[in-house]
Write an enzyme that holds these catalytic residues in place. Structure first.
Site, PDB file in Angstrom:
ATOM      1  N   GLU A  86       0.773  -1.266  -0.149  1.00  0.00           N
ATOM      2  CA  GLU A  86      -0.123  -0.072  -0.114  1.00  0.00           C
ATOM      3  C   GLU A  86       0.958   1.084   0.096  1.00  0.00           C
ATOM      4  OE1 GLU A  86      -2.782  -0.093   3.138  1.00  0.00           O
ATOM      5  OE2 GLU A  86      -3.518  -2.018   2.938  1.00  0.00           O
ATOM      6  N   ASP A 114      -4.446   8.324  10.877  1.00  0.00           N
ATOM      7  CA  ASP A 114      -2.844   7.837  11.168  1.00  0.00           C
ATOM      8  C   ASP A 114      -2.530   8.295  12.556  1.00  0.00           C
ATOM      9  OD1 ASP A 114      -2.771   6.759   8.722  1.00  0.00           O
ATOM     10  OD2 ASP A 114      -2.626   8.604   7.761  1.00  0.00           O
TER      11      ASP A 114
END
Length: 267
Positions: A47, A58
């Site tokens: 990814e 995140d």
């Protein structure tokens, strides 16, 4: 033409290892080097994270890598230019993972067109709501042959899990914990119960577990409940560790530790 993600899940029935990297990190031109090294040392899929200034899902490690990549000069347009011709060297599936804002700035159709032309197999856009995807973009994704994999969390209801699974192509991203990305030392009982519940649901799309998978033990546990796992923060952290080793050596060591040295060196 068969999508490479489908081919991977057909060819490999267990311990699929997907690695997350941030485009343009550690250095601006490291992305293609990392892809080649990851394939050479046994990663099954990668990814590629699109750096964004406000990455809400995140944790601090990936946020920091994203900030540094932006400072290095990385952009979505530059990433596509860097990936031109990558299919001459890379056969494993490649996924772009990023937030909706940069994609919409490029234009969804232009983005998907460049994904197809570059050889990208799938996309993960965490902040694209399933309803909006189905209503506005699903047919467009299908017309360009680009898969869209969606995320579920421990708090996602069974009804919604089934709906998201039905809308996901390639695989379902099974988030291990309802928090931001980051490394954790172990997989807790509540997470195991959640994984077991998903396993018993018998979903038609295969699952990969991500968020918090950081070492051989957590990878093995994840693989008991899903087809494999996604490792991001732990790998980004390893890349940023000070030392004199090359990227290729760092990748080899990291994959070797996750795999238990079973598959390193395979192409």
């Amino acid at each position: 033409m068969t999508n490479r993600i489908d081919q991977l899940f057909r060819d490999r029935d267990r311990e699929i290892l997907s690695i997350y990297i941030t485009a343009g990190y550690p250095e601006l031109n490291d992305t293609t080097r990392l892809l080649k090294a990851l394939q050479a040392h046994g990663a099954d899929m990668v990814e590629i994270g699109i750096p964004f200034s406000d990455p809400l899902a995140d944790g601090p490690v990936i946020q920091h890598s994203s900030q540094l990549a932006l400072q290095n000069g990385m952009s979505l347009d530059l990433l596509f230019r860097q990936l031109e011709g990558i299919r001459e060297h890379i056969s494993m599936p490649l996924i772009l993972m990023g937030y909706l804002n940069p994609v919409l700035q490029m234009g969804m159709e232009g983005f998907l067109s460049r994904c197809r032309d570059t050889g990208i197999d799938g996309v993960i856009i965490p902040d694209l709501p399933p309803d909006e995807y189905e209503t506005h973009y699903r047919e467009l994704f299908q017309s360009y042959g680009i898969y869209h994999s969606m995320l579920i969390t421990p708090h996602t209801s069974e009804e919604r899990i089934r709906r998201i699974a039905a809308l996901s192509d390639g695989f379902l991203y099974m988030v291990a914990a309802s928090s931001t990305t980051g490394t954790r030392d172990s997989v807790g009982d509540l997470q195991r119960q959640y994984f077991q519940r998903l396993k018993e649901m018998g979903l038609q799309v295969p699952g990969l577990i991500g968020f918090g998978i950081s070492n051989r033990l957590s990878f093995e546990i994840a693989c008991k409940y899903a087809r494999g796992a996604i490792i991001g923060s732990a790998f980004i952290k390893a890349l940023g560790a000070p030392g004199s080793r090359s990227l290729e050596e760092l990748v080899g060591t990291f994959i070797g530790e996750i795999r238990g040295d079973q598959l390193t060196g395979s192409g």
